[in-house]
Design a protein around this motif. Structure first.
Motif, mmCIF file in Angstrom:
data_model
loop_
_atom_site.group_PDB
_atom_site.id
_atom_site.type_symbol
_atom_site.label_atom_id
_atom_site.label_comp_id
_atom_site.label_asym_id
_atom_site.label_seq_id
_atom_site.Cartn_x
_atom_site.Cartn_y
_atom_site.Cartn_z
ATOM 1 N N LYS A 232 44.800 40.218 41.458
ATOM 2 C CA LYS A 232 43.510 39.191 41.865
ATOM 3 C C LYS A 232 44.009 38.147 40.502
ATOM 4 N N THR A 233 44.123 39.192 38.698
ATOM 5 C CA THR A 233 44.929 38.162 37.501
ATOM 6 C C THR A 233 46.196 37.218 38.172
ATOM 7 N N THR A 234 46.807 38.101 39.224
ATOM 8 C CA THR A 234 47.987 38.097 39.401
ATOM 9 C C THR A 234 48.066 36.643 40.426
ATOM 10 N N PHE B 59 40.172 32.328 31.903
ATOM 11 C CA PHE B 59 41.443 32.967 31.735
ATOM 12 C C PHE B 59 39.768 34.784 32.275
ATOM 13 N N GLN B 60 40.162 35.955 32.181
ATOM 14 C CA GLN B 60 39.278 36.697 31.604
ATOM 15 C C GLN B 60 39.779 36.930 30.587
ATOM 16 N N ALA B 61 40.495 36.719 29.637
ATOM 17 C CA ALA B 61 40.819 37.628 28.104
ATOM 18 C C ALA B 61 40.247 36.496 27.327
ATOM 19 N N VAL C 287 39.023 30.359 37.851
ATOM 20 C CA VAL C 287 38.337 31.000 37.551
ATOM 21 C C VAL C 287 38.380 32.996 37.322
ATOM 22 N N ASP C 288 39.107 34.009 36.443
ATOM 23 C CA ASP C 288 39.410 34.993 36.585
ATOM 24 C C ASP C 288 38.078 35.376 36.007
ATOM 25 N N GLU C 289 36.846 36.403 36.633
ATOM 26 C CA GLU C 289 36.426 37.136 35.747
ATOM 27 C C GLU C 289 35.307 37.298 35.103
ATOM 28 N N PRO C 290 34.365 36.151 35.425
ATOM 29 C CA PRO C 290 33.997 35.270 34.352
ATOM 30 C C PRO C 290 32.170 36.112 34.036
HETATM 31 MG MG MG Z 1 42.105 41.033 36.252
#
Ligand code: MG
Ligand code: ADP
Lengths: 223, 368
Positions: free
Chosen positions: A46-48, A91-93, A167-170
């Motif tokens: 997903k992030t990729t 971002f996720q992180a 939006v990554d894993e909010p």
């Molecule tokens: Mg990810």
């Protein structure tokens, strides 16, 4: 014109001697005001996919067209500019610069786009207001709750009026109730701007906020 | 960047202290060397001619009258005169102490050039003394006698920076010096000058003239004033040890600034990666780090300069420290340059930042 068109995108990572295929023959078209939920387990790519769509990573193979512009062939400098002008990231992180206040975290992107300072400040204040953060504008990220931080990140992503919001894993760091609030906020903000968005989540309960849901497993998209 | 004012302020102060140390050392060195060599440095002769056996040391040098005349005949010499120099026990302000007496031909080469008060000696028995010793019985109007003799010298003028070997100095006529030396040492045979002092003719380079004199006059070694000062015994050793300390201080400044920014940069890597992901170019990020380095070191130079200015205000009359703006500027420029060099490591680290670092992989494998 679609906001995003990915055709036969493949991404492999080299880790040591072996090759990890993170994304395989991924094709995807996103309408210009469509909100897409991308669901899949950890490590599914997903992030990729988001990174490739946002010009953070270049695909190993395939074409990526964002707002009519083919970005898979851009050099690093053009990609930097593309990210700055066309995409809004959550971002996720790491999302916020810890030594800048909420308001400064929004302005940090505007400084880049060399917007007129006054207009940028007005826009930042309006966004913070919309996100219910006007009284937290001067707080540092460490002084904010997880939900507040996530909202600042959303504001930051919208700051430069991007055509594509990624939006990554909010919600992964938030409890269900807060997560739903944040999801609602993202979708309403994005909808009200008629902007396209991809929201990554591994939580299938969140998908009803999106117009469409795509699943990804082991780097392969399943509509 | 903007936020960590305290840390940056502390670093600027630390750099400031080091800069102060460097400036203070250099000022100290200048003052100290001035105490050793001032009289030779601040007299009017362009060239000093020693006996070739003297190894550039006044104390061991004698030149004959024939040599003096031969020097006068060398092409490019406008004027030549004797220098009689020696250390004598004198009574000044009621106390005995050692003083260096410099005898030169009044009106000829060798007169003090830094007169700050009074006038130059006009007849025998008059002297210009080192201003710094004025309060110790060498003030204008004071009478200094050579211990154990009747010879008395009246101070008529004061000049700055003319001490010699950290002793008070009396610039007198050559004849007065002969009186002093003769009275202090009655058994001495003929009194010969210690050196010949030469005024170069207009347009003649002192260094070249010195070479010519050395080559054409038998048994002498001539040096231009600056070389003569630098060749005085001990000067080079002092210079070298100070240079070593200075070098160390500069190395410390470089390391401190370099490590500080490397640590700061490494701490900020996640943020810098985020900014890069958001569309900041490496150049912009490196520039921001470079600006910080410059700001901190400029702050340090400012602090150091102010400390030196403060020290010069607070310094005592017997050991004056003067803040030389040119010294502050050159040292400041050197520190700034070194700071930039020292931050190359940080800048390279910034340039290598990976934008995808911000994307984060901490959720991999279900880890949160
Ligand atoms: Mg990810
Ligand atoms: N920088 C990288 N180097 C090597 N392998 C990577 C890298 N980033 C991701 N991967 C691998 O690619 C796959 C997909 O990762 P990712 O896109 O982060 O998945 P998700 O976001 O769905 O959890 C995983 O197997 C992961 O280990």
């Amino acid at each position: 014109m679609p906001a995003l068109e990915m055709t036969d995108v493949r991404k492999t990572y080299r880790s040591g001697d072996s090759e990890v295929v993170a994304l395989d023959h991924a094709s995807l078209t996103l309408g210009d005001d469509e909100i897409l939920a991308l669901v899949g387990p950890s490590g599914s790519g997903k992030t990729t996919l988001l990174s490739i769509a946002g010009g953070l990573l270049t695909p190993t193979e395939g074409s990526v067209v964002v707002g009519g512009e083919e970005i898979s062939a851009l050099d690093a400098k053009r990609l930097t500019r593309f990210r700055r002008e066309r995409v809004g990231f959550v971002f996720q992180a790491v999302n916020l610069v810890p030594f800048l206040t909420a308001r400064e975290n929004l302005l940090v992107v505007a400084e880049l786009g060399r917007r007129d300072g006054r207009a940028a400040r007005r826009r930042a204040d309006a966004l913070l207001d919309e996100l219910g953060l006007s009284d937290r504008a001067g707080s540092l990220p460490a002084q904010l709750s997880g939900g507040e931080r996530q909202r600042v990140a959303i504001g930051r992503a919208l700051m430069n009026e991007p055509a594509l919001v990624l939006v990554d894993e909010p919600t992964s760091a938030l409890d269900t109730k807060l997560g739903e609030q944040v999801m609602e906020l993202i979708t309403s903000e994005v909808k009200s701007r008629s902007t396209a968005a991809i929201i990554v989540t591994h939580d299938t309960r969140m998908t009803h906020y999106a117009d469409r849901t795509i699943e990804i497993t082991d780097g392969v998209l399943v509509a | 960047m903007r936020r960590a004012k305290l840390r940056f302020g502390m670093l600027a102060c630390a750099v400031g202290l080091l800069v102060f140390l460097i400036l203070f050392q250099q000022t100290l060195l200048g003052t100290l060397l001035g105490y050793f060599t001032g009289a030779l440095e601040n007299q009017s002769a362009d060239v000093v001619v020693y006996n070739e056996e003297a190894r550039q040391n006044l104390a061991g040098s004698l030149v004959t009258i024939d040599q003096l005349e031969a020097v006068g005949a060398v092409d490019g010499v406008a004027a030549v005169g004797p220098l009689g120099q020696g250390t004598f026990t004198v009574v000044a302000g009621g106390e005995e102490r050692d003083a260096a007496v410099w005898g030169y031909r009044l009106g000829g080469p060798g007169e003090p050039t830094t007169l700050v008060e009074g006038r130059l000696p006009e007849t025998d028995g008059e002297a210009v003394a080192s201003a710094i010793d004025a309060a110790a019985g060498f003030d204008i109007g004071d009478e200094v006698t050579i211990a154990g003799t009747e010879v008395a010298i009246t101070v008529v003028g004061l000049a700055s920076d003319i001490r010699f070997s950290v002793q008070p100095v009396l610039f007198v006529s050559y004849e007065t010096w002969q009186d002093v030396a003769g009275a202090a040492n009655p058994d001495a045979p003929v009194l010969l000058p210690s050196a010949a002092l030469v005024q170069a003719a207009g347009g003649v380079a002192p260094a070249a003239l010195a070479e010519r004199i050395t080559a054409s006059v038998e048994g002498v070694e001539a040096l231009d004033r600056a070389t003569a000062v630098a060749s005085l015994p001990g000067v080079e050793a002092v210079n070298q040890s100070f240079a070593l300390i200075l070098l160390l201080a500069f190395v410390v400044v470089t390391l401190v600034v370099g490590f500080f920014f490397l640590i700061i940069t490494v701490q900020k890597l996640p943020s810098l990666g985020l900014l890069k992901a958001l569309g900041y170019s490496s150049a912009q990020l490196a520039w921001s780090v470079g600006l910080q380095v410059l700001a901190v070191s400029a702050g340090g130079v400012l602090v150091g300069g102010l400390l030196l200015a403060g020290a010069s205000l607070a310094s005592s009359e017997s050991f004056p420290i003067s803040a030389d703006p040119a010294l502050v500027l050159t040292t400041g420029a050197a520190v700034l340059g070194l700071a930039v060099v020292s931050s190359i490591g940080s800048l390279r680290r910034v340039a290598r930042i990976d934008a995808t670092a911000a994307v984060g992989r901490q959720h991999l494998g279900g880890l949160e």
